[in-house]
Write a protein that holds these residues in place. Structure first.
Motif, PDB file in Angstrom:
ATOM      1  N   UNK A 167      -1.550  -4.856  17.548  1.00  0.00           N
ATOM      2  CA  UNK A 167      -0.966  -5.091  15.529  1.00  0.00           C
ATOM      3  C   UNK A 167      -0.392  -3.503  16.333  1.00  0.00           C
ATOM      4  N   UNK A 168      -0.618  -2.768  15.610  1.00  0.00           N
ATOM      5  CA  UNK A 168      -0.676  -1.298  15.123  1.00  0.00           C
ATOM      6  C   UNK A 168      -0.871  -1.197  13.864  1.00  0.00           C
ATOM      7  N   UNK A 169      -2.445  -0.251  13.987  1.00  0.00           N
ATOM      8  CA  UNK A 169      -2.793  -0.109  13.090  1.00  0.00           C
ATOM      9  C   UNK A 169      -2.427   1.047  12.099  1.00  0.00           C
ATOM     10  N   UNK A 170      -3.017   1.231  11.003  1.00  0.00           N
ATOM     11  CA  UNK A 170      -2.873   3.120  10.639  1.00  0.00           C
ATOM     12  C   UNK A 170      -4.330   2.850   9.386  1.00  0.00           C
ATOM     13  N   UNK A 171      -5.473   3.804   9.520  1.00  0.00           N
ATOM     14  CA  UNK A 171      -6.270   3.683   8.406  1.00  0.00           C
ATOM     15  C   UNK A 171      -6.503   4.755   8.058  1.00  0.00           C
ATOM     16  N   UNK A 172      -6.641   5.163   6.621  1.00  0.00           N
ATOM     17  CA  UNK A 172      -7.248   6.687   6.354  1.00  0.00           C
ATOM     18  C   UNK A 172      -8.605   6.732   6.472  1.00  0.00           C
ATOM     19  N   UNK A 173      -8.240   8.412   6.931  1.00  0.00           N
ATOM     20  CA  UNK A 173      -9.552   8.641   7.608  1.00  0.00           C
ATOM     21  C   UNK A 173     -10.917   9.099   6.679  1.00  0.00           C
ATOM     22  N   UNK A 174     -10.871   9.418   5.744  1.00  0.00           N
ATOM     23  CA  UNK A 174     -11.745   9.613   4.764  1.00  0.00           C
ATOM     24  C   UNK A 174     -12.440   8.023   4.708  1.00  0.00           C
ATOM     25  N   UNK A 175     -11.899   6.964   4.921  1.00  0.00           N
ATOM     26  CA  UNK A 175     -13.413   5.842   5.118  1.00  0.00           C
ATOM     27  C   UNK A 175     -12.634   4.410   5.478  1.00  0.00           C
ATOM     28  N   UNK A 176     -11.472   4.870   6.597  1.00  0.00           N
ATOM     29  CA  UNK A 176     -12.141   3.791   7.595  1.00  0.00           C
ATOM     30  C   UNK A 176     -10.460   2.437   6.786  1.00  0.00           C
ATOM     31  N   UNK A 177     -10.124   2.376   5.896  1.00  0.00           N
ATOM     32  CA  UNK A 177      -9.809   1.208   4.853  1.00  0.00           C
ATOM     33  C   UNK A 177      -7.700   1.254   5.640  1.00  0.00           C
ATOM     34  N   UNK A 178      -7.560   0.154   6.255  1.00  0.00           N
ATOM     35  CA  UNK A 178      -6.477   0.276   6.440  1.00  0.00           C
ATOM     36  C   UNK A 178      -5.589  -0.111   5.410  1.00  0.00           C
TER      37      UNK A 178
END
Length: 391
Positions: A331-342
């Protein structure tokens, strides 16, 4: 302690000088290899094209593709079967191809009108970026797995190629001619790229040492023992060297005196992916199947995200809002920097070990199925027209 605003300004300045929005001229975002992009991704990303670099030979488990670099609407990428290609950014069509007698593992770099990459046949190759014509090549004494980095001398404006080899040396070559300026000897193989910051070039390898040298002369300034293999490049920011290694840790070391600032690691799993630096945090994937956000000042855990397999892909931080990286789970993932949410994910179906290239609306990444994948950001939402008040 630097303020949050100061960290933000430094990060934006570093990113802005390293890249233009439509290009990805350094494989890790800048000479300092901090893994930053000024581009804000728009979701959902959509697959624009995929390009097959090589067919799977019988009995071969993986078909490694190097991390890509991008300039002037063209993607430059190598692969395990000795092909190095220039592709059209918008369509993925092959524009030209060069060949070596070994794999192209490490990412390329640009110098003037040249694109330059190391090969497992022991040569550093320089081609005309538009035509693919070979301009020069330089022979080392062993395989080259490391990414190339290009440093520009601020006094002379001369460009220099920095690249490590399995002959235990890091070389500084004149980018125009390929002639050696200096070579720094280490104690073992060099796998990762050489980061440049504060007038120094810093690199690590299988001798478990961080080597700090004057980037102009090659003179050794200091060695810093980290205690285990360093498989990738380090990152340099604000006088601190950030490194991940096979001793199951991510560490921060002072450039000025080599002192350890902090060390992070909760599990007995190696780190291969290189760290990315943004504002007050360090971001790094691990072979514990987790992506880690670490406090840049204290080394404490901020948050972690769990994938389905180990993470050897070095993340890129986009516009200070999102981290993008691949995993061996396909998988290629993108996460929110603030809290690590996908924020978004895409299943390629093969391990992704490379670092993403972010060029304008495009994200380019290679996978172990021998393909280069290109994704495009969703269309920008038009700004709402101002409301006209009736009199």
């Amino acid at each position: 302690m630097l303020s949050r605003l100061c960290f933000l300004c430094l990060a934006i300045a570093a990113s802005a000088t390293a890249q233009t929005p439509g290009d990805w001229v350094h494989s890790r975002g800048s000479e300092a290899m901090t893994g930053l992009s000024p581009i804000e991704l728009r979701f959902p990303l959509e697959l624009a094209w995929q390009h097959s670099m090589m067919a799977k030979p019988k009995g071969q488990a993986e078909m490694l593709v190097s991390s890509a670099v991008v300039r002037s609407g063209k993607v430059y990428v190598g692969c395990k079967d000795g092909q190095f290609r220039c592709l059209d950014l918008a369509k993925g069509d092959k524009l030209w191809q060069a060949e070596g007698k070994g794999a192209f593992d490490g990412a390329a770099a640009f110098a003037g009108d040249l694109v330059i990459a190391g090969c497992q046949d022991g040569f550093v190759y320089a081609w005309n970026a538009d035509t693919g014509k070979e301009v020069w090549k330089y022979e080392t004494d062993a395989e080259i797995h490391a990414a190339a980095n290009v440093w520009t001398d601020p006094a002379s404006q001369a460009q220099k190629v920095l690249i490590g080899s399995y002959d235990y040396k890091v070389y500084c070559l004149d980018a125009k001619t390929g002639k050696q300026d200096w070579a720094a000897e280490t104690g073992y193989y060099i796998n990762g790229g050489s980061a440049v910051g504060d007038g120094m070039v810093v690199f690590g390898g299988c001798d478990s040492v961080l080597h700090v040298h004057d980037v102009k002369t090659g003179k050794e300034v200091r060695q810093i023992e980290v205690g285990s293999y360093i498989g990738n490049n380090v990152a340099i920011a604000d006088g601190v060297i950030y490194v991940s290694h096979y001793g199951n840790r991510v560490g921060a070391y002072s450039m000025a005196d080599g002192a350890k600032v902090w060390e992070y690691g909760e599990r007995e799993f190696e780190f291969y992916a290189a760290p990315a630096i943004w504002e007050k945090a360090v971001f790094c994937g691990g072979r514990d199947k987790r992506f880690h956000a670490i406090d840049r000042t204290t080394g404490a855990k901020l948050w972690e995200f769990r994938s389905r397999d180990r993470i050897d892909s070095s993340a890129v931080i986009c516009a200070g809002k999102a981290a993008i990286f691949g995993s061996d789970d396909g998988y290629l993932y993108v996460l929110d920097l603030k809290d690590g949410k996908e924020l978004w994910q895409y299943e390629v179906g093969a391990p992704i070990k490379t670092s993403p290239a972010i060029a304008g609306d495009y994200v380019i990444i290679g996978a172990d199925d021998g393909n280069v994948y290109c994704f495009k950001s969703a269309p920008a939402v038009p700004a709402a027209a101002p409301e006209v008040k009736k009199s």
